[in-house]
Design an enzyme around this catalytic site. Structure first.
Site, short mmCIF file in Angstrom:
data_model
loop_
_atom_site.label_atom_id
_atom_site.label_comp_id
_atom_site.label_asym_id
_atom_site.label_seq_id
_atom_site.Cartn_x
_atom_site.Cartn_y
_atom_site.Cartn_z
N TYR A 1 -26.43 -2.85 -42.18
CA TYR A 1 -26.99 -2.84 -43.53
C TYR A 1 -27.97 -1.66 -43.66
CZ TYR A 1 -30.14 -3.99 -47.29
OH TYR A 1 -30.94 -3.91 -48.40
N ASP B 1 -26.78 -10.53 -36.75
CA ASP B 1 -27.06 -10.76 -38.17
C ASP B 1 -25.86 -11.52 -38.74
OD1 ASP B 1 -27.24 -10.60 -40.97
OD2 ASP B 1 -28.26 -8.66 -40.94
N LYS C 1 -28.98 -14.71 -49.38
CA LYS C 1 -27.55 -14.71 -49.66
C LYS C 1 -26.97 -16.14 -49.64
CE LYS C 1 -28.46 -10.48 -50.04
NZ LYS C 1 -29.01 -9.75 -48.95
#
Ligand code: 7XF
Length: 392
Positions: free
Chosen positions: A110, A182, A207
């Site tokens: 990310y 992650d 999320k």
């Protein structure tokens, strides 16, 4: 080990639990601090000799409930909540690493995790390298004498290719290194990395855990010892803590995690196949569509998830047009919400990244990322069909 057949029961249990008032839903303890019954008691709470809360930056009953709920779902001893996914990632990395250390990472992270790693490198002399981590030899070759941990996301954003958690964990442990995963793109309902050998799991709880697009939050889970060490250092003293109300919202969102995920995955599978057959679409990235991912998927994932990336043949202009033509699907970054969200990296998240660098990251001009929500899939497909007209 969690019995997969009872996920909804488990979610209901871990997100409520018995409490002082016998309320069905957890109490929201919206306080910054806690009173001590006496000076002596206050002193004992500070030294840890007496149980009891002190100050919400250290711990709070509602936040604690969220932490233990995620830990149970991930099969971990303990958990820690943070004010964002980046708060969780930075606290874990800064606890495990110091100047001169090296972090080995899977290819593709990310963007803000990249940003954090660059900052750690420039300011604190903590280096990192990227590797596909696809075989034991490749991992061995990338480990240096100063490597202190391995970090990965799977599926990888945005190509959604998979990393074999068990393979990386085995090789990491041979060298005495902890593996951090992650798990944001999957949620504990679809993938539990600790059961495959990972040592720490981090999430952007913004999320799927929250699921409703109303909270920014993060969480890390792992051994009691490590969580305690992080709580007393990079959580307490840097202070990226979660608020009690956000923890309460997350507990509410998590009660429907399995239901949401089942619906979102089913719709994503339908849309991935629809897109694959569409003449305006060049490539579709979705776990399980290609044989190479099948073995890893079967080993560590319950289902392929609800994130799809696809490349439009018409490049950047097609991406821009698609964004503007959609009526129901929302143009937004973030993911994992009940609402279907779409973003076009070349004109949105990665607009400021030089084109050459963006292409190297696997972000083609016409690449679009879709986070499939809980809406009726027929409506989602017709929205895409109307936007993906032949002129794209
Ligand atoms: O600090 P955040 O709660 O926003 O979480 C950071 C984060 C950490 N890990 C992964 C795999 C993530 O995807 C994120 C945030 N990603 C959003 C996205 O990709 O749309 C952020 C919007 S720019």
């Amino acid at each position: 080990m969690i019995d997969d057949t009872h996920w909804n029961t488990l979610l209901a249990e871990v997100t409520t639990e018995a409490n002082t008032y016998d309320s069905l839903t957890p109490p929201l303890v919206q306080t910054s601090t806690f009173t001590f019954p006496s000076a002596e008691s206050g002193a004992r709470r500070f030294t840890g000799e007496e149980e009891g809360y002190v100050y919400t930056r250290l711990s709070n009953p509602t936040i604690r409930l969220f932490e233990t709920a995620v830990a149970k779902l991930e099969g971990a001893e303990d958990g820690l909540a943070f004010g964002s996914g980046m708060g969780a990632i930075s606290a874990v990395l800064m606890n495990l690493l110091k100047n001169g250390d090296h972090l080995l990472c899977a290819n593709g992270l990310y963007g803000s995790t990249f940003g954090l790693l660059d900052m750690l490198n420039e300011r604190f002399d903590i280096s990192h390298t990227l590797s596909p981590l696809a075989s034991a030899q490749e991992i061995e070759a990338a480990i240096t004498p100063s490597t202190k941990a391995i970090y990965l996301e799977t599926p990888v954003n945005p190509t959604l290719s998979l990393v074999d958690i068990e393979l990386v964990a085995k090789t990491a442990h041979k060298h005495g290194l902890p593996l951090i995963v992650d798990n944001t793109f999957m949620s504990p309902y679809l993938q539990r990395p600790l059961l495959h050998g990972a040592d720490v799991v981090v999430h952007s709880a913004t999320k799927y855990l929250g699921g409703h697009g109303d909270v920014i939050a993060g969480v890390a889970v792992g051994s009691r010892e490590l969580m305690q060490s992080i709580r007393m250092t990079t959580l307490k003293d840097i202070g990226a803590i979660l608020g009690p109300f956000e923890a309460w919202l997350l507990l509410r969102g998590m009660r429907t995690l399995a239901l949401r995920m089942n619906q979102q995955v089913q719709s994503a599978q339908t849309l991935a196949h629809y897109l694959l057959a569409h003449p305006a679409v060049d490539k579709v990235y979705y776990p399980g569509l290609y044989a190479k991912d099948k073995a890893i998927m079967d080993k560590q994932m319950r289902a392929p998830g609800a994130m799809i990336s696809f490349e439009l043949k018409g490049g950047i202009e097609a991406g821009r047009q698609l964004m503007n033509r959609l009526q129901r699907i929302k143009r937004a970054v973030s993911l994992g919400d009940i609402h279907t969200l779409i973003q076009h990296p070349a004109t949105m998240t990665h607009l400021l990244v030089p084109r050459e660098d963006r292409l190297k990251m696997g972000l083609a001009d016409g690449l679009v990322r879709l986070s499939v929500g809980i809406e009726d899939v027929v409506d989602l497909q017709s929205d895409l069909a109307a936007a993906l007209r032949s002129d794209l």
